[in-house]
Write a protein that holds these residues in place. Structure first.
Motif, PDB file in Angstrom:
ATOM      1  N   THR A  60      27.955  22.910  42.466  1.00 61.46           N
ATOM      2  CA  THR A  60      28.503  23.882  41.521  1.00 61.46           C
ATOM      3  C   THR A  60      28.092  23.549  40.090  1.00 61.46           C
ATOM      4  O   THR A  60      27.662  24.429  39.322  1.00 61.46           O
ATOM      5  CB  THR A  60      30.033  23.922  41.624  1.00 61.46           C
ATOM      6  OG1 THR A  60      30.411  24.208  42.970  1.00 61.46           O
ATOM      7  CG2 THR A  60      30.614  24.984  40.706  1.00 61.46           C
ATOM      8  N   ALA A  61      28.202  22.300  39.717  1.00 60.69           N
ATOM      9  CA  ALA A  61      27.853  21.892  38.360  1.00 60.69           C
ATOM     10  C   ALA A  61      26.367  22.084  38.081  1.00 60.69           C
ATOM     11  O   ALA A  61      25.975  22.516  36.984  1.00 60.69           O
ATOM     12  CB  ALA A  61      28.250  20.436  38.130  1.00 60.69           C
ATOM     13  N   ASN A  62      25.514  21.787  39.056  1.00 64.77           N
ATOM     14  CA  ASN A  62      24.074  21.956  38.869  1.00 64.77           C
ATOM     15  C   ASN A  62      23.701  23.423  38.715  1.00 64.77           C
ATOM     16  O   ASN A  62      22.861  23.778  37.882  1.00 64.77           O
ATOM     17  CB  ASN A  62      23.315  21.345  40.046  1.00 64.77           C
ATOM     18  CG  ASN A  62      23.094  19.849  39.902  1.00 64.77           C
ATOM     19  OD1 ASN A  62      22.077  19.408  39.397  1.00 64.77           O
ATOM     20  ND2 ASN A  62      24.068  19.058  40.335  1.00 64.77           N
ATOM     21  N   VAL A 102      24.687  22.336  28.987  1.00 66.04           N
ATOM     22  CA  VAL A 102      25.198  21.038  29.429  1.00 66.04           C
ATOM     23  C   VAL A 102      26.706  20.941  29.219  1.00 66.04           C
ATOM     24  O   VAL A 102      27.419  20.301  30.003  1.00 66.04           O
ATOM     25  CB  VAL A 102      24.459  19.892  28.703  1.00 66.04           C
ATOM     26  CG1 VAL A 102      24.909  19.758  27.260  1.00 66.04           C
ATOM     27  CG2 VAL A 102      24.666  18.571  29.426  1.00 66.04           C
ATOM     28  N   ILE A 103      27.229  21.598  28.170  1.00 66.57           N
ATOM     29  CA  ILE A 103      28.680  21.626  27.968  1.00 66.57           C
ATOM     30  C   ILE A 103      29.356  22.363  29.125  1.00 66.57           C
ATOM     31  O   ILE A 103      30.371  21.910  29.676  1.00 66.57           O
ATOM     32  CB  ILE A 103      29.026  22.287  26.621  1.00 66.57           C
ATOM     33  CG1 ILE A 103      28.527  21.417  25.461  1.00 66.57           C
ATOM     34  CG2 ILE A 103      30.530  22.510  26.497  1.00 66.57           C
ATOM     35  CD1 ILE A 103      28.712  22.063  24.097  1.00 66.57           C
ATOM     36  N   SER A 149      20.158  26.414  21.845  1.00 64.89           N
ATOM     37  CA  SER A 149      21.521  26.805  22.221  1.00 64.89           C
ATOM     38  C   SER A 149      21.685  26.823  23.732  1.00 64.89           C
ATOM     39  O   SER A 149      22.736  26.434  24.253  1.00 64.89           O
ATOM     40  CB  SER A 149      21.850  28.183  21.636  1.00 64.89           C
ATOM     41  OG  SER A 149      20.963  29.172  22.142  1.00 64.89           O
ATOM     42  N   GLY A 150      20.657  27.261  24.459  1.00 66.04           N
ATOM     43  CA  GLY A 150      20.740  27.262  25.917  1.00 66.04           C
ATOM     44  C   GLY A 150      20.897  25.867  26.484  1.00 66.04           C
ATOM     45  O   GLY A 150      21.698  25.638  27.402  1.00 66.04           O
ATOM     46  N   ALA A 151      20.142  24.903  25.938  1.00 64.98           N
ATOM     47  CA  ALA A 151      20.213  23.533  26.438  1.00 64.98           C
ATOM     48  C   ALA A 151      21.558  22.884  26.115  1.00 64.98           C
ATOM     49  O   ALA A 151      22.186  22.247  26.980  1.00 64.98           O
ATOM     50  CB  ALA A 151      19.075  22.709  25.850  1.00 64.98           C
ATOM     51  N   MET A 203      23.408  16.794  33.916  1.00 66.19           N
ATOM     52  CA  MET A 203      23.100  16.496  32.524  1.00 66.19           C
ATOM     53  C   MET A 203      21.770  17.105  32.061  1.00 66.19           C
ATOM     54  O   MET A 203      21.642  17.480  30.898  1.00 66.19           O
ATOM     55  CB  MET A 203      23.061  14.982  32.311  1.00 66.19           C
ATOM     56  CG  MET A 203      24.342  14.256  32.729  1.00 66.19           C
ATOM     57  SD  MET A 203      25.799  14.867  31.844  1.00 66.19           S
ATOM     58  CE  MET A 203      25.386  14.444  30.171  1.00 66.19           C
ATOM     59  N   VAL A 204      20.788  17.191  32.946  1.00 68.02           N
ATOM     60  CA  VAL A 204      19.461  17.642  32.519  1.00 68.02           C
ATOM     61  C   VAL A 204      19.108  19.032  33.030  1.00 68.02           C
ATOM     62  O   VAL A 204      18.093  19.601  32.610  1.00 68.02           O
ATOM     63  CB  VAL A 204      18.372  16.643  32.977  1.00 68.02           C
ATOM     64  CG1 VAL A 204      18.662  15.263  32.429  1.00 68.02           C
ATOM     65  CG2 VAL A 204      18.270  16.611  34.494  1.00 68.02           C
ATOM     66  N   GLY A 205      19.933  19.588  33.930  1.00 61.99           N
ATOM     67  CA  GLY A 205      19.612  20.900  34.488  1.00 61.99           C
ATOM     68  C   GLY A 205      19.548  21.996  33.446  1.00 61.99           C
ATOM     69  O   GLY A 205      18.786  22.958  33.585  1.00 61.99           O
ATOM     70  N   SER A 206      20.328  21.865  32.391  1.00 62.86           N
ATOM     71  CA  SER A 206      20.347  22.898  31.355  1.00 62.86           C
ATOM     72  C   SER A 206      19.068  22.931  30.531  1.00 62.86           C
ATOM     73  O   SER A 206      18.871  23.851  29.726  1.00 62.86           O
ATOM     74  CB  SER A 206      21.541  22.673  30.419  1.00 62.86           C
ATOM     75  OG  SER A 206      21.454  21.409  29.793  1.00 62.86           O
ATOM     76  N   ALA A 207      18.197  21.952  30.709  1.00 63.85           N
ATOM     77  CA  ALA A 207      16.929  21.939  29.966  1.00 63.85           C
ATOM     78  C   ALA A 207      15.810  22.640  30.726  1.00 63.85           C
ATOM     79  O   ALA A 207      14.720  22.826  30.178  1.00 63.85           O
ATOM     80  CB  ALA A 207      16.516  20.498  29.669  1.00 63.85           C
ATOM     81  N   VAL A 208      16.054  23.042  31.967  1.00 69.95           N
ATOM     82  CA  VAL A 208      14.994  23.623  32.800  1.00 69.95           C
ATOM     83  C   VAL A 208      14.469  24.926  32.204  1.00 69.95           C
ATOM     84  O   VAL A 208      13.272  25.085  31.962  1.00 69.95           O
ATOM     85  CB  VAL A 208      15.495  23.849  34.235  1.00 69.95           C
ATOM     86  CG1 VAL A 208      14.460  24.623  35.047  1.00 69.95           C
ATOM     87  CG2 VAL A 208      15.805  22.514  34.908  1.00 69.95           C
TER      88      VAL A 208
END
Length: 250
Positions: A65-67, A34-35, A28-30, A4-9
């Protein structure tokens, strides 16, 4: 949690390290990241294990894989969008000029003593070296240490678990205690409603810098004098386009 939060890195890292990162790219990246990570999380569990349950979603390969998708996809999207839809780069110097200090309400720029500037430069170097060093330890050295053991025996597993827990406790204590200790004087001032105010060095007797420029490095300082309506003399000093004012009675 990383799903859930990895896309904010990457967006967060870009916002403080890359002046070319745009707001559109970071957002857009964040969001798209997460989607992608949640979709990968569910699809991988279904394809690999045949069903979507709490157990299959918690499998190591599913989570890994998801991370990875969360972090890498957000980084790619933030970079691509920022490069395609470009905006004027962030002016970090302009940021320090416009944000007032809480202590002085100064909107003309941040004034640092020489000691403070040297301390911040030293801190930046330490953060850089510790960051790279810790990354190498966690990503390369730490996993390599497990290879000679092969399948862990119970005593070795116990040692490894205790070491991990000890490391986590020390890291947590450092993140909680050190910031409080470094800000102890300010914390005391707030808790006592200003009755106990931390002592600060007299900047008038020290070399100082304005918005990153040391006084000893300035080559051109222009001073203009003008009368104001109250009968006082206003002295305006212009340092590389930075103006500061001082009024004196005549």
């Amino acid at each position: 949690m990383g799903v859930m939060v990895g896309s904010a890195v990457f967006p967060m890292a870009y916002s403080i390290t890359w002046a070319g990162c745009t707001a559109r790219g970071a957002v857009s990246g964040a969001i798209i990241g997460v989607i992608c990570s949640v979709s990968t999380w569910l699809i991988f569990a279904k394809v690999e294990y045949g069903e979507i349950t709490i157990d299959t979603l918690g499998e190591n390969y599913t989570m890994l894989t998801a991370n990875l998708v969360a972090i890498l996809s957000s980084g790619f999207i933030s970079t691509a969008v920022s490069l395609i839809w470009k905006e004027p780069p962030c002016d970090w110097e302009n940021t320090t000029m416009k944000i007032p200090l809480v202590e002085t309400n100064d909107t003309q720029g941040t004034v640092y003593t020489t000691a403070e500037s040297e301390e911040m430069d030293s801190g930046a170097k330490k953060v850089l070296w510790f960051g790279f060093g810790l990354s190498i330890v966690l990503v390369i050295v730490w996993p390599l240490l497990t290879l000679p053991a092969g399948v862990f025996s119970k005593p070795y597993w116990r040692f490894w678990t205790v070491l991990s827990i000890f490391w986590g406790v020390c890291a947590t204590a450092a993140m909680v205690v050190l910031p409080i200790w470094e800000s102890r004087e300010t914390v005391i001032a707030v808790l006592t409603c200003g009755k106990i105010v931390p002592k600060r060095p007299d900047v008038e007797d020290q070399d100082f810098s304005v918005s990153g420029y040391h006084t000893k490095d300035l080559k051109e300082i222009k001073t203009e004098t003008s009368l104001n309506v109250e009968g006082g003399v206003q002295v305006v000093t212009d340092i590389d386009g930075l103006s500061t004012g001082e009024s004196k009675k005549v």
